[in-house]
Design an enzyme around this catalytic site. Structure first.
Site, short mmCIF file in Angstrom:
data_model
loop_
_atom_site.label_atom_id
_atom_site.label_comp_id
_atom_site.label_asym_id
_atom_site.label_seq_id
_atom_site.Cartn_x
_atom_site.Cartn_y
_atom_site.Cartn_z
N GLU A 230 -33.18 7.27 -1.28
CA GLU A 230 -32.44 8.05 -0.71
C GLU A 230 -32.75 8.30 0.62
OE1 GLU A 230 -30.14 10.06 1.25
OE2 GLU A 230 -30.53 11.79 -0.33
N CYS A 264 -29.62 14.57 5.27
CA CYS A 264 -29.56 13.18 5.40
C CYS A 264 -28.16 12.73 5.81
CB CYS A 264 -29.90 12.42 4.23
SG CYS A 264 -29.23 13.03 2.53
P1 NDP Z 1 -41.02 12.83 4.34
O1 NDP Z 1 -40.13 11.71 4.21
O2 NDP Z 1 -42.41 12.45 4.86
O3 NDP Z 1 -41.20 13.62 3.10
C1 NDP Z 1 -40.54 13.62 1.62
C2 NDP Z 1 -41.50 13.66 0.64
O4 NDP Z 1 -41.91 12.40 0.70
C3 NDP Z 1 -42.36 14.24 0.48
O5 NDP Z 1 -42.64 14.92 -0.89
C4 NDP Z 1 -43.53 13.64 1.14
O6 NDP Z 1 -44.97 14.07 0.56
C5 NDP Z 1 -43.25 12.33 0.37
N1 NDP Z 1 -43.99 11.15 0.86
C6 NDP Z 1 -44.07 10.70 2.40
N2 NDP Z 1 -44.94 9.89 2.59
C7 NDP Z 1 -45.22 9.27 1.24
C8 NDP Z 1 -46.06 8.32 0.71
N3 NDP Z 1 -46.55 7.59 1.54
N4 NDP Z 1 -46.40 8.30 -0.56
C9 NDP Z 1 -45.94 9.33 -1.15
N5 NDP Z 1 -45.11 10.13 -1.05
C10 NDP Z 1 -44.74 10.30 0.22
O7 NDP Z 1 -40.53 13.81 5.17
P2 NDP Z 1 -40.91 14.75 6.21
O8 NDP Z 1 -41.08 16.17 5.71
O9 NDP Z 1 -42.17 14.18 6.99
O10 NDP Z 1 -39.85 14.59 7.53
C11 NDP Z 1 -39.84 13.55 8.37
C12 NDP Z 1 -38.32 13.04 8.57
O11 NDP Z 1 -37.87 12.42 7.22
C13 NDP Z 1 -37.26 14.11 8.94
O12 NDP Z 1 -37.23 14.39 10.24
C14 NDP Z 1 -35.92 13.36 8.54
O13 NDP Z 1 -35.72 12.37 9.36
C15 NDP Z 1 -36.57 12.56 7.22
N6 NDP Z 1 -35.99 13.36 5.98
C16 NDP Z 1 -35.08 12.90 5.30
C17 NDP Z 1 -34.77 13.30 4.12
C18 NDP Z 1 -33.43 12.87 3.54
O14 NDP Z 1 -32.93 13.95 2.90
N7 NDP Z 1 -32.92 11.81 3.47
C19 NDP Z 1 -35.44 14.63 3.52
C20 NDP Z 1 -36.56 14.98 4.48
C21 NDP Z 1 -36.81 14.19 5.46
P3 NDP Z 1 -46.03 14.64 1.76
O15 NDP Z 1 -45.37 15.42 2.80
O16 NDP Z 1 -47.18 15.12 0.86
O17 NDP Z 1 -46.42 13.19 2.47
#
Ligand code: NDP
Length: 456
Positions: A230, A264
């Site tokens: 998602e 999102c």
């Molecule tokens: P991320 O997508 O990086 O974070 C969401 C989750 O994914 C966190 O738990 C993060 O952990 C994890 N994650 C990220 N990369 C990896 C990986 N390679 N392997 C395993 N887990 C991973 O979001 P951000 O917080 O950096 O936000 C950045 C952008 O993402 C926002 O500006 C927005 O555009 C989008 N976003 C969208 C969301 C939605 O609801 N669709 C929710 C949050 C963000 P970790 O931080 O430890 O990498």
């Protein structure tokens, strides 16, 4: 190296830090989740439903404490946090109420045998990777259906929500869930990759950015593990006409600014029919300027900080890029001075494809407004996005609005409401917004073995 810590985004203070798992911790979590599956899968749906009912009740009983924890960790105004706790409780209750019936054998009316049924069997331990924007709700969408099915869960939350993550684990245990059926893990991304690759794990569900989704899906694909993703969205709010402009403006403000715009499915692009454009934009600008920005724990606050300084800086870079290339700033556009991660509610027009704001997700309180000459132009502009999560169409003419809604390339289309999330409605997108569906019966069908049993 991932650091799990609570930093209050309203004032920048570090509240508490947590240790990340070591190698032995990773192995222990995998072994426990796998062992847990062997017993949890054999429990009856009725028993699992009883536990989920208790979880739902505990969310209600502990609502204030839970709400304060997320307001502190990610900056959501307290009233919105309370709403999220209630929604999460309702999701657990939905699966408790409906799960046993949804798991009953499905008789298939196919001739040539005594008996043909489709059974829904759990598949095993799953990894969940969740974001900070709705710390409880995102987990509920994954944990509710999967615990009901009989799968076990290894949950990696965002590093800025460790206390909320631990509270959820505590509630599951308080409700009587075995400790090895839901395990919170403060893991690094490399450890998550290791877990996905491990044969004891059968799938992974991630909510977050495209960057995170592609990385996790790549590891899962290489190891033939199922994914549910998602991801982001650049959802439209299409205003075709209105017989109550103030109410439509209020809906647009909420659709864009709830959760400080960090959803999102927030209305990131607002498309307005030209005959209503001036009136709508004047009123929307006034509405954005009337928003009460402040401490999320203050009851008068309607707009809190962004989740972190990095998030605020990224949004400002996107806005500055647009303005430097000729976009018009109707209001906002700046960070608010002080230690908190606050950004002014922002409206941009004259945005063109060469600007980041045209194609990228704006994850904060900033919307792009476009004037459209016809419903057809609105549909084309809406569908030009690489994302396809949701969209809404606003009009007093329901047939016209429905026709536009049906032509949107999205997973969820609404008329005269935006972004409604209810436990029984499917949630998910197409194109770069992700794969799979959460919530309702569809959310329960993702990580199940739909097993055919045919007796001749
Ligand atoms: P991320 O997508 O990086 O974070 C969401 C989750 O994914 C966190 O738990 C993060 O952990 C994890 N994650 C990220 N990369 C990896 C990986 N390679 N392997 C395993 N887990 C991973 O979001 P951000 O917080 O950096 O936000 C950045 C952008 O993402 C926002 O500006 C927005 O555009 C989008 N976003 C969208 C969301 C939605 O609801 N669709 C929710 C949050 C963000 P970790 O931080 O430890 O990498």
């Amino acid at each position: 190296m991932t650091t799990y810590k609570t930093v209050n985004p309203a004032d920048g203070t570090t509240v508490k830090e947590f240790e990340t798992l070591d190698a032995a911790g990773v192995e222990r979590a995998l072994a426990d989740a796998h062992a847990g599956f062997q017993t949890w899968r054999k429990t009856s749906p009725k028993h699992r439903a009883e536990i989920l009912h208790k979880v739902a009740d505990l969310y209600t009983e502990r609502s204030d404490e839970l709400a304060r924890a997320i307001s502190l960790e990610m900056g959501k105004p307290l009233t919105e946090s309370q709403g999220e706790v209630e929604l999460s409780s309702n999701i657990y209750r939905y699966y408790a109420d409906n799960g046993p019936a949804l798991l009953e054998d499905e008789k298939l009316d196919v001739p040539g045998a005594e008996d043909t049924v489709l059974q829904r069997k759990p598949v095993g331990a799953l990894v969940g990777v969740m974001p900070w924007n709705f710390p409880y709700y995102q987990v509920a969408r994954f944990a509710g259906p999967n615990l009901m099915v009989g799968n076990t869960i290894l949950l990696k939350h965002a590093p800025n929500c460790p206390q909320s993550a631990l509270l959820m684990e505590e509630i599951f245990q308080q409700a009587g869930l075995p400790q090895d059926a839901y395990i919170n893990i403060f893991a690094t991304n490399d450890q998550i990759a290791e877990m996905i690759a491990d044969p004891r794990v059968q799938g992974v569900s991630l909510t977050g950015s495209e960057r995170a989704g592609t990385s996790v899906a790549e590891t899962a694909g290489r190891n033939l593990k199922k994914v549910v993703l998602e991801l982001g969205g650049s959802d439209v709010f299409i205003m075709l006409d209105s017989d109550d402009m103030d109410a439509t403006v209020e809906s647009a403000t909420r659709a864009r600014l709830s959760n400080a715009g960090q959803a999102c499915n927030a209305a990131k692009r607002i498309l307005v029919a030209e005959e209503f454009y001036d009136d709508f934009v004047t009123k929307l600008t006034a509405s954005f300027e009337a928003v009460q920005t402040g401490d999320p724990l203050d009851a008068n606050t309607t707009l809190g900080p962004l989740s972190s300084q990095t998030a605020a800086d990224t949004l400002i870079e996107q806005i500055d890029d647009a303005v430097a290339k000729g976009a018009t700033l109707l209001t906002g556009g700046k960070k608010i001075d002080g230690p908190g991660a606050f950004v002014q509610p922002t409206l941009l027009t004259d945005v063109t494809p060469d600007m980041r704001a045209y194609s990228e997700e704006l994850f904060g309180p900033a919307a792009v407004i476009y004037k459209v000459e016809s419903p057809q132009q609105a549909i084309e502009l809406a569908n030009s996005s690489a994302y396809g999560l949701s969209g809404s169409v606003w009009s007093a003419d329901l047939d016209k609005a429905r026709d536009v809604a049906e032509q949107l390339e999205v997973g969820m289309a609404f008329v005269n409401e935006h972004g409604t999330t209810l436990p029984g409605l499917p949630f998910g997108g197409v194109k770069r917004s992700g794969v799979g569906r959460e919530l309702g019966p569809w959310g329960m069908d993702e990580f199940v073995n739909k097993k055919l049993v045919r007796v001749s």
